[in-house]
Enzyme design. Structure first.
Site, PDB file in Angstrom:
ATOM      1  N   GLY A 283       0.815  -1.172  -0.133  1.00  0.00           N
ATOM      2  CA  GLY A 283      -0.037  -0.096  -0.051  1.00  0.00           C
ATOM      3  C   GLY A 283       0.925   1.348  -0.053  1.00  0.00           C
TER       4      GLY A 283
ATOM      5  NE  ARG B  79     -27.951  10.504   7.565  1.00  0.00           N
ATOM      6  CZ  ARG B  79     -28.934  10.389   8.273  1.00  0.00           C
ATOM      7  NH1 ARG B  79     -29.165   9.352   9.208  1.00  0.00           N
ATOM      8  NH2 ARG B  79     -30.134  11.051   7.862  1.00  0.00           N
TER       9      ARG B  79
ATOM     10  N   GLY C 147       5.709  -2.126   3.537  1.00  0.00           N
ATOM     11  CA  GLY C 147       5.156  -2.678   4.720  1.00  0.00           C
ATOM     12  C   GLY C 147       5.961  -4.170   5.109  1.00  0.00           C
ATOM     13  CG  ASP C 148       4.885  -6.316   8.944  1.00  0.00           C
ATOM     14  OD1 ASP C 148       5.971  -5.795   9.360  1.00  0.00           O
ATOM     15  OD2 ASP C 148       3.842  -6.531   9.634  1.00  0.00           O
ATOM     16  N   GLY C 149       4.717  -7.232   4.585  1.00  0.00           N
ATOM     17  CA  GLY C 149       4.740  -7.884   3.377  1.00  0.00           C
ATOM     18  C   GLY C 149       6.135  -7.676   2.446  1.00  0.00           C
TER      19      GLY C 149
ATOM     20  CB  THR D  91       2.424   0.999   5.934  1.00  0.00           C
ATOM     21  OG1 THR D  91       1.040   0.823   6.294  1.00  0.00           O
ATOM     22  CG2 THR D  91       3.159   0.714   7.135  1.00  0.00           C
ATOM     23  CB  ILE D  92      -1.311   5.355   6.403  1.00  0.00           C
ATOM     24  CG1 ILE D  92      -2.208   4.494   6.011  1.00  0.00           C
ATOM     25  CG2 ILE D  92      -0.922   6.061   5.203  1.00  0.00           C
ATOM     26  CD1 ILE D  92      -3.507   4.896   5.626  1.00  0.00           C
ATOM     27  CG  ASP D  93      -2.518   0.654   8.317  1.00  0.00           C
ATOM     28  OD1 ASP D  93      -3.169   1.448   8.214  1.00  0.00           O
ATOM     29  OD2 ASP D  93      -2.518  -0.636   7.578  1.00  0.00           O
TER      30      ASP D  93
ATOM     31  CG  HIS E 121      -8.339   3.566  -0.828  1.00  0.00           C
ATOM     32  ND1 HIS E 121      -9.316   2.818  -0.530  1.00  0.00           N
ATOM     33  CD2 HIS E 121      -7.087   2.624  -0.794  1.00  0.00           C
ATOM     34  CE1 HIS E 121      -9.125   1.498  -0.481  1.00  0.00           C
ATOM     35  NE2 HIS E 121      -7.810   1.401  -0.533  1.00  0.00           N
TER      36      HIS E 121
ATOM     37  NE  ARG F 109      -5.601  -5.430   5.157  1.00  0.00           N
ATOM     38  CZ  ARG F 109      -5.373  -5.363   3.864  1.00  0.00           C
ATOM     39  NH1 ARG F 109      -6.322  -5.518   3.040  1.00  0.00           N
ATOM     40  NH2 ARG F 109      -4.155  -5.141   3.497  1.00  0.00           N
TER      41      ARG F 109
ATOM     42  CG  ASP G 248       0.605  -2.302  10.147  1.00  0.00           C
ATOM     43  OD1 ASP G 248       1.426  -1.526   9.433  1.00  0.00           O
ATOM     44  OD2 ASP G 248      -0.361  -2.989   9.745  1.00  0.00           O
TER      45      ASP G 248
ATOM     46  NE  ARG H 135      -1.239  -5.002  -1.254  1.00  0.00           N
ATOM     47  CZ  ARG H 135      -2.071  -3.711  -0.916  1.00  0.00           C
ATOM     48  NH1 ARG H 135      -2.714  -3.464  -2.076  1.00  0.00           N
ATOM     49  NH2 ARG H 135      -1.681  -3.167   0.170  1.00  0.00           N
ATOM     50  CB  CYS H 136       4.635  -8.620  -7.105  1.00  0.00           C
ATOM     51  SG  CYS H 136       5.782 -10.132  -7.922  1.00  0.00           S
TER      52      CYS H 136
ATOM     53  CD  GLN I  16      -8.506   6.877   6.637  1.00  0.00           C
ATOM     54  OE1 GLN I  16      -8.362   6.557   7.426  1.00  0.00           O
ATOM     55  NE2 GLN I  16      -9.469   5.900   5.862  1.00  0.00           N
TER      56      GLN I  16
HETATM   57  P1  ADP Z   1       2.771  -4.508   2.725  1.00  0.00           P
HETATM   58  O1  ADP Z   1       4.357  -4.331   2.183  1.00  0.00           O
HETATM   59  O2  ADP Z   1       2.238  -3.192   2.594  1.00  0.00           O
HETATM   60  O3  ADP Z   1       2.792  -5.063   4.086  1.00  0.00           O
HETATM   61  P2  ADP Z   1       1.680  -6.622   1.135  1.00  0.00           P
HETATM   62  O4  ADP Z   1       1.564  -7.260   2.359  1.00  0.00           O
HETATM   63  O5  ADP Z   1       0.378  -6.530   0.169  1.00  0.00           O
HETATM   64  O6  ADP Z   1       1.941  -5.002   1.609  1.00  0.00           O
HETATM   65  O7  ADP Z   1       2.979  -7.092   0.598  1.00  0.00           O
HETATM   66  C1  ADP Z   1       3.451  -6.330  -0.686  1.00  0.00           C
HETATM   67  C2  ADP Z   1       4.223  -7.345  -1.593  1.00  0.00           C
HETATM   68  O8  ADP Z   1       5.442  -7.886  -0.893  1.00  0.00           O
HETATM   69  C3  ADP Z   1       3.673  -8.638  -2.177  1.00  0.00           C
HETATM   70  O9  ADP Z   1       2.817  -8.243  -3.042  1.00  0.00           O
HETATM   71  C4  ADP Z   1       4.704  -9.441  -2.512  1.00  0.00           C
HETATM   72  O10 ADP Z   1       5.401  -9.086  -3.634  1.00  0.00           O
HETATM   73  C5  ADP Z   1       5.729  -9.140  -1.394  1.00  0.00           C
HETATM   74  N1  ADP Z   1       5.564 -10.171  -0.354  1.00  0.00           N
HETATM   75  C6  ADP Z   1       4.440 -10.310   0.608  1.00  0.00           C
HETATM   76  N2  ADP Z   1       4.493 -11.271   1.292  1.00  0.00           N
HETATM   77  C7  ADP Z   1       5.735 -12.108   0.979  1.00  0.00           C
HETATM   78  C8  ADP Z   1       6.275 -13.260   1.213  1.00  0.00           C
HETATM   79  N3  ADP Z   1       5.972 -14.045   2.419  1.00  0.00           N
HETATM   80  N4  ADP Z   1       7.405 -13.460   0.528  1.00  0.00           N
HETATM   81  C9  ADP Z   1       7.925 -13.037  -0.362  1.00  0.00           C
HETATM   82  N5  ADP Z   1       7.354 -11.579  -0.705  1.00  0.00           N
HETATM   83  C10 ADP Z   1       6.117 -11.383  -0.256  1.00  0.00           C
HETATM   84  O1  F6P Z   2      -2.001   1.115   3.854  1.00  0.00           O
HETATM   85  C1  F6P Z   2      -2.750   0.247   4.874  1.00  0.00           C
HETATM   86  C2  F6P Z   2      -3.968   0.006   4.407  1.00  0.00           C
HETATM   87  O2  F6P Z   2      -4.429   1.299   4.193  1.00  0.00           O
HETATM   88  C3  F6P Z   2      -5.035  -0.942   5.491  1.00  0.00           C
HETATM   89  O3  F6P Z   2      -5.370  -0.035   6.671  1.00  0.00           O
HETATM   90  C4  F6P Z   2      -6.076  -1.270   4.497  1.00  0.00           C
HETATM   91  O4  F6P Z   2      -6.684  -2.093   4.938  1.00  0.00           O
HETATM   92  C5  F6P Z   2      -5.127  -1.589   3.201  1.00  0.00           C
HETATM   93  O5  F6P Z   2      -4.207  -0.729   3.246  1.00  0.00           O
HETATM   94  C6  F6P Z   2      -6.025  -1.341   2.066  1.00  0.00           C
HETATM   95  O6  F6P Z   2      -5.156  -1.482   0.969  1.00  0.00           O
HETATM   96  P1  F6P Z   2      -5.692  -1.816  -0.608  1.00  0.00           P
HETATM   97  O7  F6P Z   2      -6.959  -1.149  -0.753  1.00  0.00           O
HETATM   98  O8  F6P Z   2      -4.539  -0.890  -1.336  1.00  0.00           O
HETATM   99  O9  F6P Z   2      -5.403  -3.222  -0.752  1.00  0.00           O
END
Ligand code: ADP
Ligand code: F6P
Length: 321
Positions: free
Chosen positions: A12, A245, A103-105, A126-128, A251, A172, A130, A73-74, A253
């Site tokens: 994100g 309401r 972020g973490d992913g 990441t804005i979260d 988004h 999330r 987290d 995302r890949c 944000q």
């Molecule tokens: P964020 O980096 O914001 O946490 P994502 O969780 O969507 O976002 O991860 C972003 C990208 O990082 C994924 O689309 C993928 O390319 C890579 N990624 C995520 N998880 C893994 C993993 N377990 N192993 C390798 N690459 C990953």
């Molecule tokens: O950037 C973090 C975040 O905003 C989460 O709080 C939210 O759930 C998620 O990204 C949504 O991202 P997208 O709509 O790009 O999948």
């Protein structure tokens, strides 16, 4: 031969990612590296969607939200086969290290690519807010200020109509945005995934107490991870008689010009990331600890648990009457 480093943004987007890309690019050039911008996260590596960046390539972006090198995302990158393909691409391009802003992913991908032989350093974007290993993630401050501005606007209309505004903010799995903006906007109740809540006691009873004290409008901030915001507004209206309401901020944000904090943090973290790569150090995440920029092993970083600010949550509840 001149060494090359790459930079990509992944997952994100977050305001301040551009400032980080700028810092990485300029620092690396200053240190004598050639810099390759990799578009659309790990996809760009696999597809060869890259371009050489000079100092001017990052002119006029520090103030822009989003990411000029795009993010994506890949899915394939979770498979080792594709990590190896990316590694081969880096070898072909002479890339000696990559700064991954995300972020973490994205850090999991950076750990895999480091394991395959290409040193990668993660910068938290990441804005979260987290990410476990860091007190701060790039984009958090801007997003919270956006939420605050929007909820202030909602307060005007809620006041006029003597209504309850139930506002869903992003997060999330995390309630950091909800907690801080809830306090900043004077919310009657703040619902976050980290803390169990009882609708009757934590929301309805507080609204009723407010009504009894002459309060005519209410704000309830709900983190996305709780969900059911529309439903919640209906329940509040049925139980309290206060017209309610639901507003899901969504988004909006994630956009906007980054605040001072995000630009400075991004610049400092981007600079630090290049310093690590210059020393040949990879498989690290840059973070903020006790107010200072530091680095930590990616696996260790991912295994940490981010504390929720219980004290701030308690304060929010006590001053919301
Ligand atoms: P964020 O980096 O914001 O946490 P994502 O969780 O969507 O976002 O991860 C972003 C990208 O990082 C994924 O689309 C993928 O390319 C890579 N990624 C995520 N998880 C893994 C993993 N377990 N192993 C390798 N690459 C990953
Ligand atoms: O950037 C973090 C975040 O905003 C989460 O709080 C939210 O759930 C998620 O990204 C949504 O991202 P997208 O709509 O790009 O999948």
């Amino acid at each position: 031969m001149q060494k090359t480093i790459g930079v990509l943004t992944s997952g994100g987007d977050a305001p301040g990612m551009n400032a980080a890309v700028r810092a990485v690019t300029r620092t690396a050039i200053e240190k004598g590296f050639k810099v390759i911008g990799i578009r659309r996260g790990y996809n760009g590596l696999l597809n060869g969607d890259i371009f050489e960046m000079d100092a001017r390539a990052v002119s006029d972006i520090i103030q822009r939200g989003g990411t000029e090198i795009f993010t994506a995302r890949c899915k394939e990158f979770k498979e080792w086969e594709y990590v190896l393909k990316a590694k081969d691409k880096c070898v072909e391009l002479g890339i000696a290290g990559i700064v991954v802003i995300g972020g973490d992913g994205s850090f999991r991908g950076a750990a895999d690519l480091s394991k395959a032989g290409i040193p990668c350093v993660g910068v938290p974007g990441t804005i979260d807010n987290d990410i476990q290993c860091t007190e701060y993630t790039i984009g958090y401050d801007t997003a919270m200020n956006t939420v605050m501005e929007l909820v202030d606007k909602l307060r005007d209309t809620s006041h006029s109509h003597e209504r309850c505004a139930v506002v869903e903010v992003m997060g999330r799995n995390a309630g950091h945005i909800a907690l801080n903006t809830g306090i900043a906007c004077g919310a009657t109740a703040i619902l976050v995934p980290e803390v169990e809540y009882d609708l009757e006691k934590d929301v309805i009873a507080k609204i009723k107490a407010g009504q009894a004290a002459g309060k005519e409008q209410f704000i309830i901030v709900v983190a996305e991870g709780i969900g059911g915001t529309e439903e919640l507004a209906k329940k509040i209206e049925a139980a309290t008689g206060v017209e309610s309401r639901a507003t899901i901020l969504g988004h909006v944000q994630r956009g906007g010009s980054p605040t001072v904090r995000d630009r400075v943090m991004a610049s400092e973290m981007g600079y630090y990331a290049v310093e690590l790569l210059e020393k040949g150090i990879g498989n690290r995440v840059v973070g903020l600890k006790e107010g200072k920029v530091y680095d930590v092993d990616i696996q260790e970083a991912l295994a940490m648990k981010k504390p929720f600010n219980e004290r701030l949550y308690k304060i929010a509840n006590e001053i919301s009457l």
